[in-house]
Design a protein around this motif. Structure first.
Motif, PDB file in Angstrom:
ATOM      1  N   MET A   1      16.205  -6.197  -2.270  1.00 55.28           N
ATOM      2  CA  MET A   1      14.877  -6.125  -1.671  1.00 55.28           C
ATOM      3  C   MET A   1      13.937  -5.208  -2.451  1.00 55.28           C
ATOM      4  SD  MET A   1      15.805  -3.923   1.790  1.00 55.28           S
ATOM      5  CE  MET A   1      14.126  -3.939   2.414  1.00 55.28           C
ATOM      6  N   GLY A   2      14.480  -4.194  -3.115  1.00 56.29           N
ATOM      7  CA  GLY A   2      13.632  -3.300  -3.888  1.00 56.29           C
ATOM      8  C   GLY A   2      13.166  -3.916  -5.185  1.00 56.29           C
ATOM      9  N   SER A   3      14.071  -4.583  -5.889  1.00 54.91           N
ATOM     10  CA  SER A   3      13.697  -5.185  -7.170  1.00 54.91           C
ATOM     11  C   SER A   3      12.727  -6.341  -6.971  1.00 54.91           C
ATOM     12  CB  SER A   3      14.944  -5.665  -7.916  1.00 54.91           C
ATOM     13  OG  SER A   3      15.666  -6.606  -7.138  1.00 54.91           O
ATOM     14  N   ASN A   4      12.825  -7.032  -5.830  1.00 58.78           N
ATOM     15  CA  ASN A   4      11.941  -8.165  -5.570  1.00 58.78           C
ATOM     16  C   ASN A   4      10.489  -7.738  -5.398  1.00 58.78           C
ATOM     17  OD1 ASN A   4      14.135  -9.859  -5.642  1.00 58.78           O
ATOM     18  ND2 ASN A   4      14.413  -9.916  -3.426  1.00 58.78           N
ATOM     19  N   ILE A   5      10.275  -6.539  -4.905  1.00 59.47           N
ATOM     20  CA  ILE A   5       8.911  -6.096  -4.606  1.00 59.47           C
ATOM     21  C   ILE A   5       8.338  -5.173  -5.678  1.00 59.47           C
ATOM     22  CG2 ILE A   5       9.512  -4.006  -3.299  1.00 59.47           C
ATOM     23  CD1 ILE A   5       7.392  -4.770  -1.255  1.00 59.47           C
ATOM     24  N   LEU A   6       9.192  -4.585  -6.495  1.00 65.15           N
ATOM     25  CA  LEU A   6       8.745  -3.544  -7.412  1.00 65.15           C
ATOM     26  C   LEU A   6       7.731  -4.042  -8.434  1.00 65.15           C
ATOM     27  CD1 LEU A   6       9.002  -0.616  -8.405  1.00 65.15           C
ATOM     28  CD2 LEU A   6      10.835  -1.386  -9.919  1.00 65.15           C
ATOM     29  N   ILE A   7       7.994  -5.190  -9.076  1.00 68.33           N
ATOM     30  CA  ILE A   7       7.097  -5.697 -10.112  1.00 68.33           C
ATOM     31  C   ILE A   7       5.726  -5.984  -9.524  1.00 68.33           C
ATOM     32  CG2 ILE A   7       6.751  -7.478 -11.828  1.00 68.33           C
ATOM     33  CD1 ILE A   7       9.022  -5.553 -12.439  1.00 68.33           C
ATOM     34  N   VAL A   8       5.705  -6.542  -8.311  1.00 65.11           N
ATOM     35  CA  VAL A   8       4.428  -6.809  -7.645  1.00 65.11           C
ATOM     36  C   VAL A   8       3.677  -5.507  -7.403  1.00 65.11           C
ATOM     37  CG1 VAL A   8       3.362  -7.722  -5.547  1.00 65.11           C
ATOM     38  CG2 VAL A   8       5.305  -8.912  -6.553  1.00 65.11           C
ATOM     39  N   VAL A   9       4.393  -4.476  -6.957  1.00 63.07           N
ATOM     40  CA  VAL A   9       3.764  -3.190  -6.667  1.00 63.07           C
ATOM     41  C   VAL A   9       3.199  -2.558  -7.941  1.00 63.07           C
ATOM     42  CG1 VAL A   9       4.218  -0.831  -5.889  1.00 63.07           C
ATOM     43  CG2 VAL A   9       5.117  -2.761  -4.596  1.00 63.07           C
ATOM     44  N   PHE A  10       3.923  -2.658  -9.043  1.00 62.19           N
ATOM     45  CA  PHE A  10       3.404  -2.126 -10.305  1.00 62.19           C
ATOM     46  C   PHE A  10       2.130  -2.856 -10.717  1.00 62.19           C
ATOM     47  CE2 PHE A  10       7.200   0.366 -11.362  1.00 62.19           C
ATOM     48  CZ  PHE A  10       6.616   1.404 -12.066  1.00 62.19           C
ATOM     49  N   ALA A  11       2.106  -4.182 -10.515  1.00 61.83           N
ATOM     50  CA  ALA A  11       0.898  -4.952 -10.827  1.00 61.83           C
ATOM     51  C   ALA A  11      -0.266  -4.476  -9.969  1.00 61.83           C
ATOM     52  CB  ALA A  11       1.152  -6.444 -10.601  1.00 61.83           C
ATOM     53  N   ILE A  12      -0.002  -4.177  -8.707  1.00 56.18           N
ATOM     54  CA  ILE A  12      -1.044  -3.700  -7.798  1.00 56.18           C
ATOM     55  C   ILE A  12      -1.575  -2.339  -8.240  1.00 56.18           C
ATOM     56  CG2 ILE A  12      -1.408  -2.842  -5.437  1.00 56.18           C
ATOM     57  CD1 ILE A  12       0.440  -5.162  -4.527  1.00 56.18           C
TER      58      ILE A  12
ATOM     59  N   ALA B   1       0.826  -1.206   0.000  1.00 58.10           N
ATOM     60  CA  ALA B   1       0.000   0.000   0.000  1.00 58.10           C
ATOM     61  C   ALA B   1       0.864   1.261   0.000  1.00 58.10           C
ATOM     62  CB  ALA B   1      -0.942  -0.006   1.199  1.00 58.10           C
ATOM     63  N   LEU B   2       1.901   1.284   0.832  1.00 59.84           N
ATOM     64  CA  LEU B   2       2.774   2.462   0.895  1.00 59.84           C
ATOM     65  C   LEU B   2       3.494   2.700  -0.426  1.00 59.84           C
ATOM     66  CD1 LEU B   2       4.326   2.060   4.464  1.00 59.84           C
ATOM     67  CD2 LEU B   2       2.939   3.981   3.681  1.00 59.84           C
ATOM     68  N   LEU B   3       4.053   1.632  -0.989  1.00 62.55           N
ATOM     69  CA  LEU B   3       4.791   1.776  -2.245  1.00 62.55           C
ATOM     70  C   LEU B   3       3.855   2.090  -3.410  1.00 62.55           C
ATOM     71  CD1 LEU B   3       7.284  -1.175  -1.733  1.00 62.55           C
ATOM     72  CD2 LEU B   3       7.885   1.236  -1.816  1.00 62.55           C
ATOM     73  N   SER B   4       2.702   1.430  -3.436  1.00 62.25           N
ATOM     74  CA  SER B   4       1.728   1.694  -4.500  1.00 62.25           C
ATOM     75  C   SER B   4       1.201   3.117  -4.410  1.00 62.25           C
ATOM     76  CB  SER B   4       0.560   0.708  -4.401  1.00 62.25           C
ATOM     77  OG  SER B   4       0.995  -0.618  -4.525  1.00 62.25           O
ATOM     78  N   LEU B   5       0.991   3.586  -3.181  1.00 60.22           N
ATOM     79  CA  LEU B   5       0.521   4.950  -2.992  1.00 60.22           C
ATOM     80  C   LEU B   5       1.512   5.951  -3.568  1.00 60.22           C
ATOM     81  CD1 LEU B   5      -1.388   7.055  -1.792  1.00 60.22           C
ATOM     82  CD2 LEU B   5      -0.232   6.753   0.404  1.00 60.22           C
ATOM     83  N   GLY B   6       2.804   5.749  -3.291  1.00 61.66           N
ATOM     84  CA  GLY B   6       3.821   6.634  -3.846  1.00 61.66           C
ATOM     85  C   GLY B   6       3.819   6.631  -5.362  1.00 61.66           C
ATOM     86  N   LEU B   7       3.713   5.439  -5.944  1.00 56.81           N
ATOM     87  CA  LEU B   7       3.674   5.341  -7.411  1.00 56.81           C
ATOM     88  C   LEU B   7       2.425   6.008  -7.975  1.00 56.81           C
ATOM     89  CD1 LEU B   7       4.881   1.673  -8.099  1.00 56.81           C
ATOM     90  CD2 LEU B   7       6.030   3.782  -8.758  1.00 56.81           C
ATOM     91  N   ALA B   8       1.292   5.791  -7.303  1.00 57.23           N
ATOM     92  CA  ALA B   8       0.035   6.366  -7.786  1.00 57.23           C
ATOM     93  C   ALA B   8       0.054   7.888  -7.725  1.00 57.23           C
ATOM     94  CB  ALA B   8      -1.131   5.818  -6.968  1.00 57.23           C
ATOM     95  N   ILE B   9       0.644   8.438  -6.658  1.00 50.81           N
ATOM     96  CA  ILE B   9       0.751   9.897  -6.543  1.00 50.81           C
ATOM     97  C   ILE B   9       1.606  10.450  -7.684  1.00 50.81           C
ATOM     98  CG2 ILE B   9       1.772  11.755  -5.167  1.00 50.81           C
ATOM     99  CD1 ILE B   9       0.944  10.182  -2.677  1.00 50.81           C
ATOM    100  N   ILE B  10       2.755   9.823  -7.907  1.00 47.88           N
ATOM    101  CA  ILE B  10       3.684  10.316  -8.913  1.00 47.88           C
ATOM    102  C   ILE B  10       3.101  10.198 -10.321  1.00 47.88           C
ATOM    103  CG2 ILE B  10       5.930   9.904  -9.997  1.00 47.88           C
ATOM    104  CD1 ILE B  10       6.923   9.089  -7.186  1.00 47.88           C
TER     105      ILE B  10
END
Length: 295
Positions: A226-237, A27-36
């Motif tokens: 740790m960042g690359s492992n979660i990034l693709i999932v966050v973009f999908a979200i 949620a935190l990472l997706s929120l940042g991406l969504a804002i940007i």
């Protein structure tokens, strides 16, 4: 051992807790991406690297400068936000009017540079970061043991995400942000410094990733991957919630964390792909995402 219909409630609740924790970071990472993306139309592929950088900054602050977790939780997101402001000002802004692919490739390159640099310095093995004394221990609930730090992650993530949504959607500042991105010439005519708003918005969106990194440091090993492992999932979200949808990013991040946790319990083999399967189904039914607006 408590069971219902042959289901081990203790194991199920444990997986739900793991899902909520992962969902909090999503949620935190997706929120940042969504804002940007929603406000600035920038695809920031460096969000995962900034999450990693936040965890490393917290680790370095503790081990090199003696700055504890609570101070890092405030200082590190500010430091990450300042780095993001410099990136936006000197790297992203010159290509702001180009195709979205340019910003994607630029931020992807930044992510690769940061990951490679930290891998070279610290190696690929994880570094430990201890839980603060105030949040050690836990509470025994009827069907599970709830560690205090895990509960803290869920609560503080909900507070930060909810507060951010409220500011953007319900306040005059949020109205300025939305208007400044939809019609910058008009807002500048009213004396609003649109470039400054753009820069600060980018810094805040990336700062959320740094905040998530500090929260993650005591839970996961602090490592360059740790960042690359979660990034693709966050973009999908973000795609599932709807590109640019602030509320959608928060709700979908939490929901997908729970879905992933339940999948790990009932069918572990699909746990790494269930979010992408969900994305395909949503895009087939509603191409704009669950909370997105049709163009």
């Amino acid at each position: 051992m408590a069971t219902i219909f042959g289901i081990n409630l203790f194991a199920l609740s444990g997986q739900l807790l793991v899902g909520l924790i992962n969902g909090s970071f999503y949620a935190l990472l997706s929120l940042g991406l969504a804002i940007i993306f929603g406000l600035l139309k920038i695809i920031n592929f460096a969000q995962g690297a900034m999450y990693m950088l936040g965890a490393f900054f917290a680790w370095m602050a503790l081990n090199y400068m003696g700055i504890n977790y609570w101070a890092a939780l405030i200082l590190v997101p500010i430091a990450i936000g300042i780095i993001a402001i410099l990136i936006e000002r000197f790297l992203v802004r010159p290509i702001a009017n180009e195709d979205h692919l340019y910003s994607l490739l630029l931020t992807f390159g930044i992510a690769l540079i940061l990951q490679g640099m930290f891998t070279h310095i610290y190696g690929s093995s994880g570094l430990p970061y201890s839980i603060p004394d105030e949040l050690k221990g836990g509470t025994k609930l009827p069907f599970m043991y709830l560690p205090n730090y895990r509960a803290w992650i869920i609560v503080i993530s909900l507070i930060v995400c909810g507060s951010t949504w409220w500011v953007i959607e319900k306040t005059k500042l949020g109205a300025y942000l939305r208007a400044g991105t939809e019609n910058p010439q008009l807002m500048q005519g009213f004396g609003i410094n649109v470039p400054l708003i753009t820069t600060l918005t980018f810094g805040f969106g990336v700062g959320l990733a740094g905040f998530a990194g500090v929260l993650a440091a005591p839970v996961y090993s602090v490592s360059p991957e740790m960042g690359s492992n979660i990034l693709i999932v966050v973009f999908a979200i973000v795609v599932i919630g709807g590109m640019g949808s602030i509320g959608g990013a928060i709700l979908t991040g939490l929901l997908m964390g729970v879905v992933e946790g339940l999948t790990k319990f009932f069918y572990p083999e699909a746990s790494t792909t269930v979010i992408f399967l969900f994305m395909v189904i949503v895009l087939l039914i509603k191409p704009a995402g669950l909370f997105g607006k049709e163009a």
